[in-house]
Design an enzyme around this catalytic site. Sequence first.
Site, PDB file in Angstrom:
ATOM      1  N   ASP A 158       0.863  -1.176   0.000  1.00  0.00           N
ATOM      2  CA  ASP A 158       0.000   0.000   0.000  1.00  0.00           C
ATOM      3  C   ASP A 158       0.905   1.233   0.000  1.00  0.00           C
ATOM      4  O   ASP A 158       2.070   1.162   0.379  1.00  0.00           O
ATOM      5  CB  ASP A 158      -0.891  -0.019   1.245  1.00  0.00           C
ATOM      6  CG  ASP A 158      -1.743   1.234   1.367  1.00  0.00           C
ATOM      7  OD1 ASP A 158      -2.400   1.600   0.381  1.00  0.00           O
ATOM      8  OD2 ASP A 158      -1.738   1.848   2.447  1.00  0.00           O
ATOM      9  N   ASP A 204      -7.412  -1.219   3.674  1.00  0.00           N
ATOM     10  CA  ASP A 204      -6.552  -2.331   3.294  1.00  0.00           C
ATOM     11  C   ASP A 204      -7.061  -3.666   3.826  1.00  0.00           C
ATOM     12  O   ASP A 204      -6.562  -4.725   3.431  1.00  0.00           O
ATOM     13  CB  ASP A 204      -5.125  -2.115   3.822  1.00  0.00           C
ATOM     14  CG  ASP A 204      -4.480  -0.863   3.266  1.00  0.00           C
ATOM     15  OD1 ASP A 204      -4.638  -0.616   2.059  1.00  0.00           O
ATOM     16  OD2 ASP A 204      -3.832  -0.124   4.032  1.00  0.00           O
ATOM     17  N   ASP A 226      -1.885  -0.539   6.082  1.00  0.00           N
ATOM     18  CA  ASP A 226      -2.032  -0.036   7.453  1.00  0.00           C
ATOM     19  C   ASP A 226      -3.412   0.507   7.769  1.00  0.00           C
ATOM     20  O   ASP A 226      -3.667   0.923   8.893  1.00  0.00           O
ATOM     21  CB  ASP A 226      -1.010   1.068   7.718  1.00  0.00           C
ATOM     22  CG  ASP A 226      -1.458   2.415   7.168  1.00  0.00           C
ATOM     23  OD1 ASP A 226      -1.927   2.446   6.007  1.00  0.00           O
ATOM     24  OD2 ASP A 226      -1.365   3.415   7.893  1.00  0.00           O
TER      25      ASP A 226
END
Length: 654
Positions: free
Chosen positions: A339, A532, A528
Amino acid sequence: MSDACGCGNDEPRTGEDGGEHEPERLWEITELRAAAASGVLLAAGLIIGWVGGPHTVKLVLEWLALLIGAYTFVPSTLKRLAKGQIGVGTLMTIAAVGAVILGEVGEAAMLAFLFSISEGLEEYALARTRRGLRALLSLVPDEATVLRDGTEIVVAPTELRVGDRILVKPGERVATDGTIVSGRTALDVSAITGESMPVEAGPGDEVFAGSINGTGVLTVEVTAGAEDNSLARIVRIVEAEQSRKGASQRLADRIAKPLVPGIMVAAALIAGIGSLLGDPLVWIERALVVLVAASPCALAISVPVTVVAAIGAASKLGVLVKGGAALEALGAVRTVALDKTGTLTANRPTVIEVATTNGATREHVLATAAALEARSEHPLAAAIMAAAGPVSPAEDVEAVTGAGLTGHRDGRRLRLGRPGWLDAGPLAEQVAAMQAAGATAVLVEDNHQLIGAIAVRDELRPEARQVVEDLRRSGYRVAMLTGDNTATAEALAREVGIDTVHADLRPEGKAELIGQLRQHQSTAMVGDGVNDAPALATADLGVAMGAMGTDVAIETADVALMGEDLRHLTQALAHARRARRIMLQNVGLSLGLIAVLIPLALSGVLGLAAVVAVHELAEIVVIANGVRAGRTKQLAITTAPEPTVTPAIPAATR
């Protein structure tokens, strides 16, 4: 996360069917309480045997230890067996029964004790996941203001229906998905899309459940009920993927699946054919000895010992690994999807460039902008004020919703805002380059004269490029998945050295892409945020950035990096690869031992006592080898050099 050991609980329970209360401490896990009781009774029996106490008392204690330990996995193993599912639990049950028939109750009790511990730890991991999943829904506010018949009514989000119009005041979270009917604002959608900067939103724009309204009052037409909004879809995806993982089999189970029926058939043939050709009692006893010889004592112990040692060592590296399944998956990973916001970047917007015009200096532009931002709660304010240093706040500061700020200082009119509201004039090309590089550009005016433009961007972590280089050098395929806009994603990907970029993704989109990557190689997702969570659950392995991560990301993931330094990821992968090699060594030794003992037991060369003795010796060997997984050298994590601020450059074609 956990696979429920693939041999104990039939299916992982979701929050709904698992009850309202989830165990928060190890002692609250039924399996671990049973393991503790079984262990105490087994130890008491051993002590009585060593001191020469009554044999009957020793036998009773061993039987109690066996029954309590077996209760944690035998019933569920039988249920799975009825469905045609075979795992290590099946092999352990058969071995325990064989040991009991031959009079080795203590040996059977030891197997049950060890296996009940692994069952309990797996259930604890599942409980943590369910708690984190429910925490996700806390992003929805407890109430919403809905307009009905011209009256404002406060209702629960579950009472909202498609077509309702709700009021969202500054600072409030949006109760469900919808479309803005009136009002303009800077919308914080980071929880849902991962967009690092506030998104300017106005009539006709979509808003998502859990988003935070900025400064403007919004009227939003509801487009999805509570059960179908963005957060509800995230929950469904996570639950579905965790159920998929729960049904998957661990390494030991995959080995046991063909081994169990093979051993059972062999034992039956030995007893049957032997009875026809010789003394039935002799051959039935040999068949039972073969069952004990084929018991996965070393296999059952070697993997847990390696896992415990490796997980303990990983914690010293700042890595929390949630169980043996996670460790195995971590060691097998070949593709790493990262990410952007909060993972590759620090999730702290900073000023990366200041352009000036009309004779203004960089300091003057920053001071003028900071004088206005000192009275603002806009997320960009902190970045500008940090770059400017101490300033005197402007007076009469007013926010122009969706545009910028106005105010006065020393009798001069100041303005700060987005391009389009203010004319970029001679800075048009530089502003375009800032935006192309993925930065948010704001223009600054002093007394009706444009004096500069400021570029703010969420910058890469200092160690990000090194981590990506290390991953690629180690043979991993690296990709970036983000909900942020394409320009920002591609600009940062170029700096960090990632070629594969997927931007503008909703949580469902991330999960879908991870599913595609998994078809080619074992894939880890590193993230995080709440957005996600579906991807973390869908991946073969989910890795959460711990210190910066949200609770739901950490609970959904299989591995959590407890520090903010991304280099812990490369350490964790290298450590898991080594642990997996040791695990495979122990599995190979265990299977090799079974392959040797079976013919020796069949031919009568080894009796029951000899077989048990060899098993005990093998257990010592595999335990000693497994302990090696706990010996790891921690790499020095020093403070990484501050990243150099690169000039804004046009985005290249993907």
